[in-house]
Design a protein around this motif. Sequence first.
Motif, PDB file in Angstrom:
ATOM      1  N   ALA A 484      30.195  35.126  41.884  1.00 57.35           N
ATOM      2  CA  ALA A 484      29.245  36.184  41.516  1.00 57.35           C
ATOM      3  C   ALA A 484      28.987  37.113  42.685  1.00 57.35           C
ATOM      4  O   ALA A 484      28.925  38.343  42.526  1.00 57.35           O
ATOM      5  N   LEU A 485      28.861  36.547  43.894  1.00 55.97           N
ATOM      6  CA  LEU A 485      28.613  37.378  45.077  1.00 55.97           C
ATOM      7  C   LEU A 485      29.819  38.251  45.413  1.00 55.97           C
ATOM      8  O   LEU A 485      29.657  39.384  45.896  1.00 55.97           O
ATOM      9  N   GLU A 486      31.032  37.734  45.162  1.00 57.69           N
ATOM     10  CA  GLU A 486      32.223  38.557  45.397  1.00 57.69           C
ATOM     11  C   GLU A 486      32.188  39.814  44.530  1.00 57.69           C
ATOM     12  O   GLU A 486      32.481  40.917  45.002  1.00 57.69           O
ATOM     13  N   VAL A 487      31.847  39.622  43.251  1.00 53.35           N
ATOM     14  CA  VAL A 487      31.771  40.767  42.340  1.00 53.35           C
ATOM     15  C   VAL A 487      30.743  41.777  42.841  1.00 53.35           C
ATOM     16  O   VAL A 487      31.001  42.990  42.909  1.00 53.35           O
ATOM     17  N   LEU A 488      29.578  41.273  43.236  1.00 50.27           N
ATOM     18  CA  LEU A 488      28.511  42.167  43.703  1.00 50.27           C
ATOM     19  C   LEU A 488      28.870  42.837  45.021  1.00 50.27           C
ATOM     20  O   LEU A 488      28.548  44.014  45.245  1.00 50.27           O
ATOM     21  N   VAL A 496      30.255  39.281  52.156  1.00 50.97           N
ATOM     22  CA  VAL A 496      29.744  37.927  51.941  1.00 50.97           C
ATOM     23  C   VAL A 496      30.394  37.042  52.998  1.00 50.97           C
ATOM     24  O   VAL A 496      31.611  36.837  52.999  1.00 50.97           O
ATOM     25  N   ILE A 497      29.588  36.524  53.923  1.00 49.25           N
ATOM     26  CA  ILE A 497      30.097  35.699  55.020  1.00 49.25           C
ATOM     27  C   ILE A 497      29.749  34.247  54.706  1.00 49.25           C
ATOM     28  O   ILE A 497      28.577  33.892  54.576  1.00 49.25           O
ATOM     29  N   ALA A 663      33.968  28.922  38.027  1.00 53.05           N
ATOM     30  CA  ALA A 663      34.023  30.256  38.623  1.00 53.05           C
ATOM     31  C   ALA A 663      33.889  31.329  37.546  1.00 53.05           C
ATOM     32  O   ALA A 663      33.293  32.391  37.787  1.00 53.05           O
ATOM     33  N   SER A 664      34.405  31.053  36.350  1.00 57.87           N
ATOM     34  CA  SER A 664      34.316  32.031  35.255  1.00 57.87           C
ATOM     35  C   SER A 664      32.867  32.289  34.870  1.00 57.87           C
ATOM     36  O   SER A 664      32.458  33.451  34.693  1.00 57.87           O
ATOM     37  N   TYR A 665      32.083  31.212  34.745  1.00 57.91           N
ATOM     38  CA  TYR A 665      30.683  31.419  34.365  1.00 57.91           C
ATOM     39  C   TYR A 665      29.901  32.046  35.516  1.00 57.91           C
ATOM     40  O   TYR A 665      29.013  32.887  35.295  1.00 57.91           O
ATOM     41  N   ALA A 666      30.231  31.652  36.740  1.00 51.49           N
ATOM     42  CA  ALA A 666      29.544  32.246  37.891  1.00 51.49           C
ATOM     43  C   ALA A 666      29.761  33.759  37.928  1.00 51.49           C
ATOM     44  O   ALA A 666      28.822  34.518  38.211  1.00 51.49           O
ATOM     45  N   ARG A 667      30.977  34.207  37.629  1.00 50.17           N
ATOM     46  CA  ARG A 667      31.224  35.650  37.610  1.00 50.17           C
ATOM     47  C   ARG A 667      30.389  36.347  36.538  1.00 50.17           C
ATOM     48  O   ARG A 667      29.926  37.478  36.731  1.00 50.17           O
ATOM     49  N   SER A 668      30.173  35.662  35.411  1.00 52.64           N
ATOM     50  CA  SER A 668      29.366  36.276  34.352  1.00 52.64           C
ATOM     51  C   SER A 668      27.892  36.361  34.731  1.00 52.64           C
ATOM     52  O   SER A 668      27.125  37.088  34.096  1.00 52.64           O
ATOM     53  N   LEU A 669      27.494  35.628  35.773  1.00 56.03           N
ATOM     54  CA  LEU A 669      26.111  35.672  36.261  1.00 56.03           C
ATOM     55  C   LEU A 669      25.870  36.832  37.224  1.00 56.03           C
ATOM     56  O   LEU A 669      24.721  37.095  37.606  1.00 56.03           O
ATOM     57  N   ALA A 670      26.932  37.529  37.633  1.00 56.97           N
ATOM     58  CA  ALA A 670      26.799  38.582  38.646  1.00 56.97           C
ATOM     59  C   ALA A 670      25.758  39.640  38.281  1.00 56.97           C
ATOM     60  O   ALA A 670      24.944  40.024  39.138  1.00 56.97           O
ATOM     61  N   PRO A 671      25.714  40.158  37.041  1.00 57.16           N
ATOM     62  CA  PRO A 671      24.706  41.193  36.748  1.00 57.16           C
ATOM     63  C   PRO A 671      23.271  40.717  36.956  1.00 57.16           C
ATOM     64  O   PRO A 671      22.450  41.444  37.543  1.00 57.16           O
ATOM     65  N   GLU A 672      22.947  39.512  36.505  1.00 63.52           N
ATOM     66  CA  GLU A 672      21.573  39.023  36.656  1.00 63.52           C
ATOM     67  C   GLU A 672      21.274  38.678  38.109  1.00 63.52           C
ATOM     68  O   GLU A 672      20.189  38.962  38.618  1.00 63.52           O
ATOM     69  N   LEU A 673      22.240  38.075  38.800  1.00 65.06           N
ATOM     70  CA  LEU A 673      22.042  37.792  40.219  1.00 65.06           C
ATOM     71  C   LEU A 673      21.879  39.106  40.986  1.00 65.06           C
ATOM     72  O   LEU A 673      21.016  39.220  41.868  1.00 65.06           O
TER      73      LEU A 673
END
Length: 684
Positions: A484-488, A496-497, A663-673
Amino acid sequence: MPNVRSAPPATSGAELRGGATRRGDLDGLRGIAIALVVAFHVWAGRVSGGVDVFLVLSGFFFTGAVVRTVERGGGVAPMQTARRTVRRLMPSLVVVLAGVLVATVVLRPYTQLGEAAAQTMASMFYVQNWYLAIAEQDYLSPDPSVSPLQHLWSMSVQGQFYLAIVVLLAGWAWLRRRGAAGRTTLTIALVGLGALSFWYATAGHAQHQAWTYYDSLARGWELLAGAVLALAAPWLRLPNRVRGLAAALGVAMVLACGPIFDGANQFPGVAALWPVGAACLVIVSGFGTATAWPNRVLAGRVCTELGAMAYPLYLWHWPILIFYLGETGTANAGVVDGLVVIGVSLVLAYATTRLIETPLRLPPRGAHVERHRGTGFLVAATAAAVLIGSLGWQLVLLANPAVPPQALDVHRYPGAAALFSGAEYSPEPMRPTVFEGQADTPAPTTDGCITPNREVRVCTYGDPNADRSIALVGGSHSEHWLPALEVLGREHGFRVISYLKEGCPVVLVDQPSYAEWPFPECHEWSLEVLDRLAAEPPNWVLTLSTRYRMNGLGDEVPAEYLEVWSALQDRGLNVLALRDTPRLRRDGVLYRATDCLAHRGDPDSCGQNRNDVLDPHDPAAEPAAGYPSVYPIDLSDALCRPQRCRVVEGNVLIYRDDHHLTASYARSLAPELGRQIGAVTGWW
């Protein structure tokens, strides 16, 4: 519940034949030890000390037999030794492995077949301990989530010791024929090796207990203790009264070991001197012409009959217990259920001894020829079937590797958006699938940026050229937010470190309240990470703020987390404190989402009630108010519905195991995160 581990019984007392007097008291000691192992596994959830007793006896019996062979014939007779050892150990093991494989196919989810096949082969070739150590599979209390073959790691330790001691004794035999080394020289050498192994075990226990427990080098000193006694027997002649006291004290120490020590977390370090010393006392008490009364009690029929079938009983009782718990869905066996498990294990152990072991130990001549050959053919055919089946399934998996999706159509697979924004979607086949789920991991798992050891590894994701940065710090529960952080990072322009270590939330003590054993390596790693963050401060540090309650419902903020917040704040660092994800537990037993779905479950039935895994409000909100630089973030509403936390949302599998996000679900969390991070940082 404490971790529970065990080791297999020592090899048969038959190995004393060929010049040595059979020790009925040691057969009886083995009987007591196996009774304790089984009882503690089934009812107590603690290590009994039988582990170490068996190891000492194995070193004593095996080394003594080979040394006597050398002294009679001048060499170790490797083929004869190998045949005797294989004939003693392999038939029962093969039968049990076959039974476990069949039971796994019939009773367990098909998602577990690959792991069962891999562990079967590891057990067959005596490398199970290294398989588990490398996989970092901490040995859990017996429950449905534990492998029915996991107990065989200690068989591998013994097998590796047998090979090593034969090689060592072959070298000694060569020197002995040239007059360069006698028993005294060999004894001194083994004492030295044992001392090195004990030092290694003690140091390893203090640094990384999970690995050390499986490590053959750390276990070697226990087997070498028995080996040294086998060599030193001619010199160890105690007065009769002293021998009786030694035997009585040894038996009492064996019986007291389980209640006194938490062996799963303390062995094979200094605490293991207790059961090892107990076994040594009983062995030494039998060196003499007169038999002391405790030794006569041990040599009684009840103890020796139990000791005679100790090996197959050890092999059978664990898988019977694990399959029983798996079918009933309980974490423990009660009194009556435990008696049933023990009864079935005894019946199978007796049958294995009578039908498999005894015919193969009988000399293949006269009336025994047909029975010996028939049993040998049956065992060989079973071994071939086990190997072909296990290897075949592994080849099938290799030919059809699980390739998780790198990107999903957000309209067909909205994932978390179905919860936080009410995105509409039509039913589609779940992605990742139950086979893909375990492989759907964040980048650090595959590119080596999450360290398994003391090393601090720093990697950069997101927009590597951006001026702004967020440091992602902690263990695998921090890591699984990276997709999710990668997407953001790419979308909003920040780096992102990562500062990540397996199984290690940032901690400032050697053993935090939520840890099952000391882990000073994690403490040392955390201190260095804090120093690096202070030296090269990011704009924000993202780390976890909560943890599940180990012995209760919901989640909490451990006191050790508050210490970390203070340390970060003292270094002038701003903190995004992210609430941890719920874990899949029923009655304290962890279970994998993929297994549940593959075993007649559905997204709802495989999930949990929200109030069982999460407090009504973020537990970090109140304590964070006392830290001006700590800002809580809570994505629970993007993981759970108001009443239920399911394992699939928006056609996307949420968990890749029992507590890590895909990882797929984590990426879908990017907008809310991103919405919550933006509100705190003001970056967008």
